[in-house]
Design an enzyme around this catalytic site. Sequence first.
Site, PDB file in Angstrom:
ATOM      1  N   SER A 138      37.488 -17.226 -28.018  1.00 61.53           N
ATOM      2  CA  SER A 138      37.759 -17.426 -26.580  1.00 61.53           C
ATOM      3  C   SER A 138      37.037 -18.674 -26.070  1.00 61.53           C
ATOM      4  O   SER A 138      37.225 -19.063 -24.926  1.00 61.53           O
ATOM      5  CB  SER A 138      37.286 -16.188 -25.803  1.00 61.53           C
ATOM      6  OG  SER A 138      35.887 -15.990 -26.038  1.00 61.53           O
ATOM      7  N   HIS A 180      25.855 -16.514 -35.765  1.00 61.22           N
ATOM      8  CA  HIS A 180      25.266 -15.389 -35.027  1.00 61.22           C
ATOM      9  C   HIS A 180      24.704 -14.306 -35.942  1.00 61.22           C
ATOM     10  O   HIS A 180      24.503 -13.176 -35.510  1.00 61.22           O
ATOM     11  CB  HIS A 180      26.330 -14.778 -34.091  1.00 61.22           C
ATOM     12  CG  HIS A 180      26.826 -15.742 -33.061  1.00 61.22           C
ATOM     13  ND1 HIS A 180      28.076 -15.641 -32.483  1.00 61.22           N
ATOM     14  CD2 HIS A 180      26.264 -16.850 -32.530  1.00 61.22           C
ATOM     15  CE1 HIS A 180      28.247 -16.627 -31.617  1.00 61.22           C
ATOM     16  NE2 HIS A 180      27.169 -17.384 -31.622  1.00 61.22           N
TER      17      HIS A 180
END
Length: 290
Positions: A239, A145
């Site tokens: 997550s 990212h």
Amino acid sequence: MSALYHAYRAIVVQAVCVHTVPMKLTPHDLDQLRRLIASARSITVLTGAGVSAESGIPTFRDAQTGHWARFRPEELATPEAFRRDPDLVWRWYAERRRAVLGVEPNAGHRALARLHGRVGRFSLITQNVDGLHARAGSREVIELHGSILRVRCFHSCVTYTAGAATAGTAEADAGAVAAAGELEASAVFAADSPPRCPHCGDFLRPDVVWFGENLPEAAIEAAVAASESCELFLSIGTSTVVYPAAMLPHAAADAGATVVEINPEETPFTARAHLSIRGTAATVLPAVID
Ligand code: BV8
Ligand code: ZN
């Protein structure tokens, strides 16, 4: 992107299959993980924001505080949010950059940097943009990212990098600064509003992947290849809800790897993990790597 399509498809297939029954949590799961690491000839690690939590960097799931409490990160980390209010988004990143440059890598980051030298083949893939793996000594980090420590033009005409050693200032790509002329790197990171690119006039922006933007092709291809070719895959502090990064543990499991999750909480991947350790990165990793 055929590898990417294959991995995405694997998710769909997996989603309709009955989940494999995970190994039951045993009192000796740290011993199990220690043995898996000691015997693996190739290890791929995927980290998420949870790995930086013990350095004092809030995760994406953590509630934002202060001025930012009224915003959800997913609402600010988009090109639309930037175009709508460039100053707001620029200042959010400037504050996060200052926070990141003001903390240190934790024992989890440092244990992963040590692991690199002890395995035949090792790949570290991160969703994090904080640069803490590199500051802990990890090399060749696959940044899915991007990095909050870099700022670039929307059209990649020029890039500036803020260095931890020179907190608050920055060494730009010399060629770019020479070419750019007017823009001083230190002024870019001190700016309260996004400066304009000296080449094309569009805004400068954080060199991160926003929601709705494609990941760097080289990074996602390297990440899929490393996930599909390892013996042991460690999914740590994520997550597993942000795609396409969240497909990587599935791609590893589909390819026959043993997949271990380290997270204080359950995730959508927990049911598929061969071993899921309810612990934090900075306590579990040093315990199983040293
Ligand atoms: C894309 C940079 C193609 C910016 C980030 C519907 C379904 C499926 C997918 C989608 C959908 N709608 C849209 C999508 C695609 C979307 C997506 O996945 N959305 C999610 C929200 C559903 N993905 C994208 O847009 C990606 N691009 O797909 O391109 C495309 C093109 C056009 C249109 C559509 C698709 C781009 C995604 C990248 C976004 N950028 N970061 C910035 O940072 O500002 S992602 C951002 O989220 C961070 O990088 C962060 O890493 C990540 C959040 O995930 P985690 O890392 O897992 O962090 P999180 O806070 O969620 O969890 C922390 C975990 O740690 C928790 O489990 C917690 O229990 C644990 N933990 C806490 N403390 C500890 C710990 N663990 C260990 N130790 C501890 N101490
Ligand atoms: Zn430009």
